[in-house]
Each structure stands twice: as C-alpha cells, then as structure tokens.
Scaffold this active site. Structure first.
Site, PDB file in Angstrom:
ATOM      1  N   GLY A 325       0.830  -1.207   0.000  1.00 43.11           N
ATOM      2  CA  GLY A 325       0.000   0.000   0.000  1.00 43.11           C
ATOM      3  C   GLY A 325       0.862   1.252   0.000  1.00 43.11           C
ATOM      4  O   GLY A 325       1.976   1.259  -0.522  1.00 43.11           O
ATOM      5  N   SER A 326       0.344   2.260   0.665  1.00 40.64           N
ATOM      6  CA  SER A 326       1.006   3.565   0.608  1.00 40.64           C
ATOM      7  C   SER A 326       2.346   3.605   1.330  1.00 40.64           C
ATOM      8  O   SER A 326       3.069   4.588   1.220  1.00 40.64           O
ATOM      9  CB  SER A 326       0.095   4.629   1.194  1.00 40.64           C
ATOM     10  OG  SER A 326      -1.134   4.621   0.511  1.00 40.64           O
ATOM     11  N   THR A 327       2.674   2.562   2.084  1.00 39.00           N
ATOM     12  CA  THR A 327       3.972   2.584   2.779  1.00 39.00           C
ATOM     13  C   THR A 327       5.109   2.602   1.765  1.00 39.00           C
ATOM     14  O   THR A 327       6.243   2.878   2.116  1.00 39.00           O
ATOM     15  CB  THR A 327       4.143   1.373   3.716  1.00 39.00           C
ATOM     16  OG1 THR A 327       4.017   0.179   2.936  1.00 39.00           O
ATOM     17  CG2 THR A 327       3.115   1.386   4.819  1.00 39.00           C
TER      18      THR A 327
END
Lengths: 616, 373
Positions: A325-327
C-alpha cells in the site's frame, strides 16, 4: 553247591568283573578326556573369543543426551528452558508381548493414540535393546501409580530427564518456535549418531534454525548391565557437551508491548534496530502456546489451531505477504528524486482520480474530493495517490523495479529463521515468465501505490524502513545476537552483517523524504498526526492501507458494510528518533482498516516501549 | 592310594569305626569334599545363603538316608529287590494315570505328605532287579536271560521316557546296561545291539517330542536360534570359555552374576564353575568324581557275591554317566537333557537317591565276611 565250584565261580566272576570294570573305567576315562579336550578348546584355545563375547554381553554402550541450550532475550530473560520431567520408557528387547504390555499400561496411565503411533514408529527404527520413550512429562501421580505396579512391567522404566519449557507461553512463539519429539520424518534427516538418546528436536523457529548449536554433542558411557539391561555400574564415561545458549536480539518488554497493542487484531509487527539489524520485536498474531507441541499435541487441540480462521500457526512476520500500500510511497518518492524524474518542488494536481491517455478507466484517489495541487512533501504527508500514479508512470516499471529492489523489496532479508518468503516486486520480466503476459501501463500505476502484484512481508517492510532510517545501509536482520557455552558466562557476539549500501546521489533527496515522513506524524495534515501529538521524540512514518478487495469505480468503501475478512489491511512503517534512529518498525493489522488510525498507534506503543523503556 | 589290591583280605584289627558304623571312609570323605565344593559353587550361582539353607537341609536328609541304607545288609536288600521293583513299576503306572503335571512333565505322585517321583526309586530298583535276576545263575548270562533283563530295563525306562523325563530314562537304561555288561555280556551281542540301536535312531527321532528334537538340532547348531533354544548353550559356552584356565574368581563370573546364564543354579551350574574357577576348578571337581567312581568300582571288585558285585559296579558307573552327560551337555557336546550336576546342582530329590546309592555301596563294602585271617 560244592564249595570248590563256588570258589572257582567266585574267582572266575571276580576276574570277569575286574576285566569288565576295567573296560568301563577306561571308557569313562576316555569320555572324560574328550570332555577335557572340549574344555581346553573352550577355555584355552578359544578363550579370547569367548572372553570378548562375555564382555559384549556385560558391557553396553549408553548414549548420554546433551542438555539443550537455553534461549534468552537480549536482556537475559529466559525464553526457553529445560525443566525436570519424568518419562516412561520401554525396552522392546525385554517385552514378550508389546500389545499386551501397552494395554496393561494404559490401565495405569493415560496413553493417547498419538503416543502409541509415535512409539511404534520409533520402535521400527531403533535397536531392540535401546529404550524408547512412550510417555513424557508424567505427573507425580502417574509416577507413583506406575511405581507401585512396576514389578508387573519388566522392561518398562521411568526415567528422569529434562523437558523443554517455554515460560512465557505464546510470547514470541513464532520467533522462538518449539521442539517436538523426533518423528519418522525427522529421523531421516538426522545425524543419528549424535541424536542417540535424544528425543526432541527443533521443529520450527529459532529452535529449528539453530538446532545444530542448541542440541550439543552426545556423550557415551560404558555400563555394566544385567541380562535384563539393568545398569549396575558405569565403567567409563565420556560426558556430553551441552548445547549452546542463545541470546536473542528480541526485547521481551518491547515484544510484550507490541503483542498487547494489537488487542484482538490479527497481524504482524517487526521492530529492528537500524544500526545493526537486531530484531527487537517479532510479532505474529494470533500466537499459540508452544508448550502444547513439546510432547505431541493431541488431535483436538491441534485441529482447533489448524482450523482456526485466524490461523494462529501461520507465521505472518516471516511468511505473510501483503500489498505494501502507501507505505511504499517514500521509496517511490526517493526513486523519483534520485533518478531525476521529479524534484521536491514539482507539483501535480490531484482531482481525486487519475486517467491514462486514451483510456476511460479512472484510477481513484483514496480522497474522493482530491488533494488539489500537491508537491512530493504534501503527497507523502497526505498520502496522495494521484501524485504517485503520475510519478509511477513517469518512472516506468523498469526504473521502479530496479530502484526499489535496492531496498530489498522482492527479496528475502536473510534473517536467521528458517522459512522466510521473498515477497514480490513485480517487473516486466517477472510477468512474462510467470504469467506469459506483457506488462500494462495500468499495472505500473497501481504498483506506484503498492497495490497490484506488489507483495511484501512484514519483516521485509520493517527492514526497508530500517534502510531509510540508517541512510541506505542494508543489514541482514538477525534474531540471535550472541551464543554462550553452557559452562561459561562469556558471550560470543555475532557481528552485524552489512549486505549492501545504496548509493545516494544527493543527500538532500533523502532528507526531503524523511522530512515528509516526519510530517506524516508531526505535520498538521499528516495521516498519522494523532500519534505525534504527545510524542516526546520525533517519529518519521508512513501509513498504508492495502486493499484486500478491489472496489469498483463508483463504489464507496464502507468498512461496516463488508465482511471483516475483506476489510483493508492497515499498515504503518516508522522509525524514531528521526535525528538518531534507534528503532524502525513495520506494523500490519489484518483487516484493520486505516493505517493511520489502527496501525500507527500500535507502532507508537512499540516505539515507546523501546525508547522510553515503558513497561507494558 | 585309597586301595591296594594286595590288601584284599584285610586284617580284623584294621576294621575300626568304619565297620561298626558301616561307613566307607574314603568314599565318605570324598563325598563330603564334593558336596562342600558344590555348596561353594552354589553359593555363587544362587546368590548367597538364601539358596544354601534348603540345599543344606536336603544334603542332611541325603546323608542320613545314605547312613541308614548303609546299615541294611546286602542280603536283606537282595531279598527285598523284587518287591521294590514291582512297587516301583506300579507307582510309575500310577504316575502315568494320576500323576501331577509340573513343568510340562508328569513325574510326581502326590502322597499328601510329600510329592514323590517314582522314577527316583527306579534309579536304584532297576539295577537291583537286573542284578538280582542275573545273580541267580552262572555268569555270563544266557541269551534268554539277556532278553528278560532287557525287558526288565525297557519297561520302566519307556514308562519314564513317556513322562517325559529323558534324562532319568537314560540313567536307568544305562544302570541296567551296566549290570548286564558287568555280568559278562558277550562282545558279539554288544556289537549287534549297538548296530541295532544306531539303526533305531531314526525311529526314535520319530517318537521324540518336538522340544526334544529341537534340543538335538540346537546341539548341532546352537546359532540357528540364538535367542530361543540355542540361548542356553551359547551363553554357557561363553561362560565356560571366558573363564579360561584360572577362572574369573568366586562371585566374579559376569555371565553367572549378571543373569546371562539361564538355570545357573540347577542344570547349568557347571558353567558357573567353569567361569569362576576355570579349567583348574573343573579339574578339582573331576578329581572328586574320579575318586568316587574308582572307589565304587573297587568296592564292586572286592564284593563277595554276584548280586553285590553287579549292583556296586552299576551304581558307580551310573554316577559316572550322570556327571559326564551333564558336563557334556553344558559344554555343548551333548544335547540338552535335564540332568543335574551331581552334588553341585540345587534341589531335586535326585541327591537323596544318589546318596542312597552310595549308602548301598558302603553297605556292600562293610558287610563283607572275612575270608582270611
């Protein structure tokens, strides 16, 4: 009868008897000589042979199993120990009817089917004169009951020994693992000479990975035994060498804080010291009690664990693969800057969606109304998807793959626990090989926000966070930091292993990204600002929300409306303190929802436990 | 020397307590010696005093029996012989019909007071009977007499073999045979019978019990079944062989003390002797045995009538068979037949019978009439 005749007869008879007696005595003497010849053969000529045979009868070689090494955490707290225990052992050689003996024993002590099966398996593999354990960890009551009836069971003995015990139960069970009885499978792979007399072997986790060190070396003793195998005295003894004690990099306090912080959630968290790769916490939840496995878990308990929807036996930290994801955005940003595709000041307009030229499909931003005009710092802080869709497209999949792979994405970290999986950093080549399909630009776009084919393990994610924290040094995470000989207090530390250093073209790029990550926690619009409010130290972090379930274009995500199992995974990576990073963490909360609201607070508790020495 | 032929006609003045008590000093002393030696071995084999006490009681009974029988004049014995034999055969019949089974064989009659093995009585009754029968007429015996004698031997022997008690049957057969042989069995006939017996071997094999056949097979190849029937022989050979010339020392035999040797206080006690006292220890035992046999044969030769000559000779030579069969079996030369080592093995009524036999020998020796001044 005339006397003369009688006398004559008498003399005649005398002579006859004398003669016959002489013959008989001669034959008797001859037989005695044959016997003496036989005895001289046995006692003089073949004496050495028979002496050897008699020694072989008398003297038996007995293995002395070594004590298994202990496992401590980094502060010397005992995580795996050996406790005295009684076991019931049978020497098959001395049993006439094994079935009857087992049946009779079952009336005195409880024998489960699994005990019988294991016993039968071992019986076919071990020599008949060696005793084979049937039951482990007998209660005092069992010992007493058997002792009273002992005379009924020649060949069955109670032996005192040590049994593995994990005093903290489920704490860090996925890291430590457990030992179990040696079964047929394990026997095939063993160095059987060193495992003579050993009943247990590491099955999983550190117990398995460090089996060679923990086990030690078998000792041998020559004993004089009776024909029944009862040991009378020890003639000669070669003591076993105990296994080595291991000191883990884990910090029980941090571990406990992390496990508690999850509450009822499933998921995983890893904390790593970015300076040396020490794994400070290794969380995979739900966990299980490893003590159940030591002496053979019974069927009901095992199926309860195995059939549990939440899969407590699954080592998420090592083997769980999740979309990052956005990590992944800080890494993407760094890639853009370092490869010159973008600058810190370049801006992108975010209307809440993104489209490819000549394509109708809308790639949505998590914020339907859009973030407006954003630069890299805003894009990371607010986790703007559109910015990274655009960046991904500008970078292209090949650049993305090559730059991200420097950080260790798509590659096992090499941690010293067996069973790690590699995650997946997709590439054009991978897709052609595995799927026999070309790469599509749309896939580049979603890869840019850590979705699509992209998969990471929690351990990998934490390690990449550590790389960000330590300025590009890729260290091999390690969970054992030192070993110790059983009879010594000196520790033999394992040095950190630097695998690779990422070349940085401009330190400013790196600083910009970390600045943005700090804003995620401490900035006014940061997605994890809730955890930064009262933090006594500064944290750099990045939230992530990984879709388990693809939303249709116009569909609205409603956490309450969909099945819990299909809810998004909440992710958070962080390191702290920003100026002098001492700990990097990755937290993945399965079906937890938002990274900022669910995963970040857990990370904060881990950081507090380590940096503030807070007791959970 | 115990005996010198030139002194056959002894001086009355030389006849001291031995004649008054009807005991034969050389025989008695040797018996005491052998029994003492036997007790020492048994102490080690059986694990101490526990086993010695009943054995001492048994020996006391046996020596008392010997002493009492020594008082009975041979004439009286001779008169009683046919009755003893008939009673013995009837008892054997009773055993076959109502006997108690113990250890897989039907050997005992329960007389409510003692359990009694009639076959023990026959060990004495058979040679007595054959001697009684042959002593009636001139020696050597006539063919028909031989046939009758063979019948007198064969009937009780077969009845005992049927029990089954092969060891005792063998002893009884040989005791009868010795009487016939001493009586002057013609060599030609002997050769003939030998051939007959050899020819009868396969037939005998056919009638043997499975366990008896197994013993023969085991003798020929003990390693064929090392944990089963061959185990006894293998272990006893190891015990004897490992003893060497001088032995491992009293109480120090590992085969014996650590239970590797089966039946070590009974039939296989010879292996304990061989292991702990070595070849020299065996020689000592055989010295005792040899003195007993030779002395017995001297008594036979000195005896004054046919009955006592034949009986004394037979009893002595039967004793010889006794220990040769046992030691041959334990050292792996002969098949395993259940015979104890005389005066050493624990238990059994056989020691009482054996001593009774020596009592008869002493009676024969000490009831002689003086023939010369």
């Amino acid at each position: 009868m005339p006397t003369r005749l009688t006398l004559k007869d008498h003399l005649l008879e005398s002579r006859l008897i004398m003669q016959r007696a002489f013959v008989l005595l001669s034959i008797g003497g001859l037989l005695c000589l044959v016997l003496f010849a036989r005895l001289i053969y046995l006692q003089v000529i073949a004496h050495e042979h028979y002496r050897t045979l008699s020694e072989d009868n008398r003297v038996k070689l007995q293995p002395l199993p070594p004590n298994r090494g202990l496992i401590y955490d980094r502060n010397g707290i005992l995580l795996a120990e050996n406790l005295p225990s009684y076991r019931l052992e049978i020497t098959p050689e001395q049993i006439d009817d094994m079935q009857a003996t087992l049946d009779a024993l079952a009336k005195i002590v409880q024998i489960r089917d699994i005990d019988r099966t294991r016993f039968e398996q071992l019986r076919t593999r071990k020599p008949r004169f060696e005793s084979i354990p049937l039951l482990f960890n007998l209660s005092d009551e069992d010992v007493a009951r058997f002792s009273v009836n002992r005379h009924l069971f020649p060949g069955v003995e109670i032996s005192a020994g040590l049994a593995r015990h994990y005093p903290h139960g489920a704490l860090a069970a996925h890291a430590i693992g457990y030992v179990g009885r040696i079964d047929e499978q394990a026997l095939k792979e063993l160095d059987t000479s060193n495992y003579r007399g050993t009943t247990h072997i590491g099955k999983i986790g550190i117990e398995k990975s460090y089996e060679g060190l923990l086990h030690g070396t078998v000792g041998l003793q020559q004993v004089e035994t009776t024909a029944q195998g009862r040991v009378l005295r020890v003639l000669n003894r070669n003591a076993p060498a105990s296994g080595r004690n291991l000191y883990l990099t884990l910090d029980s306090r941090v571990q406990l804080a992390a496990e508690r912080a999850f509450g009822e959630f499933s998921g995983s968290a890893i904390a790593i010291d970015p300076n040396n790769g020490d794994v400070l916490a290794f969380v995979s939840l739900p966990s299980y009690d490893p003590n159940l496995f030591v002496n053979g878990i019974d069927f009901a308990a095992y199926s309860a664990l195995k059939d549990n929807d939440r899969q407590p036996l699954f080592n998420r930290a090592l083997r769980g693969q999740y979309p990052p994801g956005s990590t992944v955005k800080p890494f993407m940003g760094l890639a853009g800057l370092e490869l010159g595709v973008t600058t810190s000041h370049s801006r992108t307009y975010c209307p809440g969606y993104y489209t490819l030229a000549g394509n109708e499909r809308k790639y949505r931003d998590w914020k339907r109304t859009g973030h407006g005009t954003v630069d890299l710092d805003n894009a990371i802080t607010q986790s703007c998807d559109v910015y990274f869709y655009d960046l991904a497209l500008s970078l292209g999949i090949d650049n993305m793959h090559s730059y991200l792979s420097h950080f260790g994405f798509g590659r096992a970290t090499g941690i010293d626990i067996i069973g790690e999986v590699s995650g997946l950093l997709p590439s054009r080549e991978w897709k052609r090989k595995r799927r026999n399909q070309p790469w599509f630009p749309g896939e580049t776009i979603i890869t840019g926000i850590g979705q699509g084919f992209f998969l990471v393990t929690p351990l990998q994610l934490a390690n990449t966070a550590a790389v960000l924290a330590n300025g590009g040094r890729i260290l091999q995470p390690n969970i054992v930091h030192a070993e110790q000989a059983a009879n010594s207090s000196a520790l033999q530390p394992y040095p950190p292993r630097l695998l690779e250093t990422i070349t940085i073209s401009q330190q400013a790029h790196w600083d910009d990204v970390i600045h943005a990550m700090t804003d995620v926690v401490h900035g006014a619009r940061g997605t994890a600002r809730a955890i930064g409010v009262n933090s006594p130290y500064r944290i750099a972090g990045k939230t992530g929300t990984a879709q388990v379930y693809g939303l249709k274009e116009e569909e609205k995500y409603d956490a309450n409306a969909i099945d819990e199992k299909l809810r998004d995974h909440a992710l958070f990576i962080a390191f702290a303190p920003v100026d002098d990073p001492k700990i990097a963490v990755a937290v993945i909360v399965e079906n937890g929802g938002g990274g900022g609201s669910v995963a970040a607070p857990i990370a904060r508790k881990i950081l507090d436990a380590y940096l503030l020495k807070e007791t959970p | 020397m115990i005996f010198t032929p030139s002194r056959r006609h002894e001086d009355a003045s030389r006849r001291g307590w031995q004649y008054r008590l009807h005991l034969d000093a050389p025989l008695l002393l040797t018996l005491f010696g052998a029994c003492t030696y036997g007790l020492i071995i048994l102490y080690s084999a059986g694990g101490g005093m526990r086993i010695l006490e009943p054995q001492l009681i048994r020996l006391a009974i046996a020596f008392t029996g010997m002493f009492l029988l020594a008082q009975v004049p041979p004439r009286l014995l001779q008169r009683l012989t046919p009755w003893a034999f008939v009673v013995g055969v009837l008892l054997l019949l009773a055993v076959l019909l109502f006997g108690e089974i113990s250890g897989g064989a039907q050997r005992w009659l329960n007389l409510y007071v003692v359990r009694f093995q009639p076959s023990e009585l026959m060990k004495l009754a058979v040679p007595m009977m054959v001697a009684w029968y042959l002593a009636d007429s001139r020696l050597p015996p006539h063919r028909w007499q031989l046939l009758a004698a063979a019948l007198l031997i064969a009937v009780p022997m077969l009845m005992i073999a049927k029990q089954p008690d092969l060891g005792t049957a063998l002893l009884i057969a040989s005791s009868g045979f010795f009487v016939v042989f001493l009586a002057g069995l013609q060599w030609r006939l002997l050769a003939f019978f030998s051939i007959l017996v050899t020819a009868a071997m396969p037939v005998l094999w056919h009638f043997m019990h499975d366990y008896q056949r197994q013993r023969v097979i085991t003798l020929l190849n003990p390693e064929s079944d090392p944990l089963g029937s061959g185990y006894h022989i293998i272990q006893s050979k190891i015990a004897i062989g490992s003893g060497g010339l001088f032995g491992k020392g009293w109480l120090n035999g590992t085969q014996s003390q650590l239970d590797f040797l089966p039946e070590r206080s009974t039939d296989f006690i010879f292996a304990v002797l061989g292991e702990e006292f070595g070849f020299l220890g065996i020689l000592l035992l055989f010295t005792f045995y040899a003195i007993i046999v030779v002395r017995g044969m001297m008594i036979a030769i000195q005896a004054q009538d046919t009955y006592t000559r034949l009986l004394a000779g037979s009893l002595s030579m039967t004793f010889c068979v006794y220990f040769i069969v046992n030691t041959g079996m334990v050292s792996g030369l002969l098949p395993v037949v259940g015979l104890p080592l005389p005066m050493v093995s624990y238990g059994g009524t056989s020691i009482v019978t054996l001593m009774a036999g020596f009592g008869i020998l002493m009676s024969i020796q000490t009831h002689r009439k003086l023939l010369a001044t």
